[in-house]
Design an enzyme around this catalytic site. Sequence first.
Site, PDB file in Angstrom:
ATOM      1  N   TYR A  57       0.580  -0.897  -0.146  1.00  0.00           N
ATOM      2  CA  TYR A  57      -0.047  -0.220   0.151  1.00  0.00           C
ATOM      3  C   TYR A  57       1.427   0.964   0.033  1.00  0.00           C
ATOM      4  O   TYR A  57       1.611   1.026   0.978  1.00  0.00           O
ATOM      5  CB  TYR A  57      -0.850   0.111   1.746  1.00  0.00           C
ATOM      6  CG  TYR A  57      -1.999  -0.949   1.101  1.00  0.00           C
ATOM      7  CD1 TYR A  57      -1.653  -1.305   0.152  1.00  0.00           C
ATOM      8  CD2 TYR A  57      -1.984  -1.498   2.497  1.00  0.00           C
ATOM      9  CE1 TYR A  57      -2.854  -2.678   0.176  1.00  0.00           C
ATOM     10  CE2 TYR A  57      -3.831  -2.230   2.288  1.00  0.00           C
ATOM     11  CZ  TYR A  57      -4.064  -3.019   1.283  1.00  0.00           C
ATOM     12  OH  TYR A  57      -5.028  -4.399   1.385  1.00  0.00           O
ATOM     13  N   SER A 206     -13.338  -3.522   2.006  1.00  0.00           N
ATOM     14  CA  SER A 206     -13.804  -3.366   1.759  1.00  0.00           C
ATOM     15  C   SER A 206     -15.737  -3.573   1.851  1.00  0.00           C
ATOM     16  O   SER A 206     -16.587  -3.950   0.690  1.00  0.00           O
ATOM     17  CB  SER A 206     -13.900  -3.448   0.291  1.00  0.00           C
ATOM     18  OG  SER A 206     -12.747  -2.804  -0.739  1.00  0.00           O
ATOM     19  N   GLY A 211     -17.183   2.390  -1.249  1.00  0.00           N
ATOM     20  CA  GLY A 211     -17.872   3.629  -0.814  1.00  0.00           C
ATOM     21  C   GLY A 211     -19.120   3.865  -1.723  1.00  0.00           C
ATOM     22  O   GLY A 211     -19.565   4.770  -1.198  1.00  0.00           O
TER      23      GLY A 211
HETATM   24  P1  ATR Z   1     -11.962   0.158   1.316  1.00  0.00           P
HETATM   25  O1  ATR Z   1     -12.217  -1.609   2.219  1.00  0.00           O
HETATM   26  O2  ATR Z   1     -11.139  -0.424  -0.247  1.00  0.00           O
HETATM   27  O3  ATR Z   1     -10.952   1.065   2.175  1.00  0.00           O
HETATM   28  P2  ATR Z   1     -14.866   0.467   1.815  1.00  0.00           P
HETATM   29  O4  ATR Z   1     -14.413   0.843   3.269  1.00  0.00           O
HETATM   30  O5  ATR Z   1     -15.625  -0.841   1.321  1.00  0.00           O
HETATM   31  O6  ATR Z   1     -13.168  -0.257   0.598  1.00  0.00           O
HETATM   32  O7  ATR Z   1     -14.478   1.778   2.063  1.00  0.00           O
HETATM   33  C1  ATR Z   1     -13.924   2.652   1.226  1.00  0.00           C
HETATM   34  C2  ATR Z   1     -14.682   4.169   0.865  1.00  0.00           C
HETATM   35  O8  ATR Z   1     -15.941   4.679   1.371  1.00  0.00           O
HETATM   36  C3  ATR Z   1     -13.457   5.562   0.769  1.00  0.00           C
HETATM   37  O9  ATR Z   1     -13.963   5.926  -0.306  1.00  0.00           O
HETATM   38  C4  ATR Z   1     -13.870   6.550   1.753  1.00  0.00           C
HETATM   39  O10 ATR Z   1     -13.701   7.707   1.436  1.00  0.00           O
HETATM   40  P3  ATR Z   1     -13.227   8.680   2.670  1.00  0.00           P
HETATM   41  O11 ATR Z   1     -11.977   8.281   2.883  1.00  0.00           O
HETATM   42  O12 ATR Z   1     -14.132   9.841   2.192  1.00  0.00           O
HETATM   43  O13 ATR Z   1     -14.042   8.093   4.112  1.00  0.00           O
HETATM   44  C5  ATR Z   1     -15.376   5.769   2.175  1.00  0.00           C
HETATM   45  N1  ATR Z   1     -16.069   6.005   3.792  1.00  0.00           N
HETATM   46  C6  ATR Z   1     -15.975   5.327   4.458  1.00  0.00           C
HETATM   47  N2  ATR Z   1     -16.612   5.317   5.268  1.00  0.00           N
HETATM   48  C7  ATR Z   1     -17.686   6.024   5.013  1.00  0.00           C
HETATM   49  C8  ATR Z   1     -19.002   6.741   5.707  1.00  0.00           C
HETATM   50  N3  ATR Z   1     -18.862   6.824   6.840  1.00  0.00           N
HETATM   51  N4  ATR Z   1     -19.257   7.384   5.202  1.00  0.00           N
HETATM   52  C9  ATR Z   1     -18.987   8.361   3.289  1.00  0.00           C
HETATM   53  N5  ATR Z   1     -18.636   7.203   2.735  1.00  0.00           N
HETATM   54  C10 ATR Z   1     -17.452   6.285   3.773  1.00  0.00           C
END
Ligand code: ATR
Length: 330
Positions: A57, A206, A211
Amino acid sequence: MNHRNLGNTTITMNQVGLGCMGLSEFYGPPTDINVAVKLLHEAIDLGVDHFDTAESYGVGSANETLLGLAFHDRRDKVRIATKFGPLRDPVSGERVGLDGSRANCRRAVEDSLGRLQTDHIDLYYLHRADPNTPIEETVAAMAELVKEGKIGAIGLSEVSGATLKRASAIHPIAALQSEYSIFSRDIEADVIPACVETGTSLVAYSPLGRGMLTGAFKTTSQIADNDFRGVMQPRFSGDAYRANLALVDRIIALAQARNVTSAEVALAWVIARQENVLLIPGTTKLTNLKSNLAAMTLTLDDKELTILDQLADMVQGTRYNEQGMAMLNG
Ligand code: ATR
């Protein structure tokens, strides 16, 4: 905070942790280091103790370096999970291979320990199964690290149920990490039953569908060039994108009726569906982190679960592009 044991170990973690990848890469430009460190400290204050990263990462493993910076002076308050296997050019970030060999395992753990500024990793994963190295060899090498105290527990990511069982014959596998959400339920057929059989915790990454399930994406949203969702995620492009967002509208409606966020509904669904699951939603924002933690207090009723259960079958597009899909279920 709801704590869960990691597999059959005595290591406990709060049920909702923090996926740290997006702080360094993939979902747009990296978060400013000081802002990111502040968020990581605030997460600890909110009771988060499970922080998930990986050697792959961030260019030059920037995400592990960030966690080292944030946690070196408060190591006892956090559980650090990291992963090895995929290889990247440290300067360009280009993907150059996948190596689950003993030699690479031993090299990678030392490099990760150095960047994380610690003498032990709580949970160490093989990030993707290496088709050229038998899983038994990889797990035997990881088991040496447990004996030496360099890692607390062994995890595997995105492997098949059969691979998990072979691995468990060599050493207990405390955690299996996979994508799991309202939109991605393929692991229910083979992988989750194998987790139950082997006493392995499921760690859902995820859980917010990168998101999409939060309602943050609209048909008019532009996916930036430096956001990998536009390239690696067929669900975020073309007709599939529009069709999937129409499904998200149903989650939004359900959330509004309960006066909670769609993110809370998405995470509460995962919690309701799998006993002993750990979740690692990723966020770069404190408000979103708080909303994600609030999901632990949301109980969905049977009617709501039935509505949400129907959506996965209607999702269009695979969860990775062809290259990414080829690395799953190894
Ligand atoms: P990953 O595990 O790959 O990080 P995820 O958890 O399914 O994926 O989703 C991450 C995404 O959701 C990110 O784009 C995050 O954006 P922010 O950094 O702007 O928060 C978004 N995200 C996470 N929690 C959120 C919430 N409570 N409301 C809206 N967007 C959220």
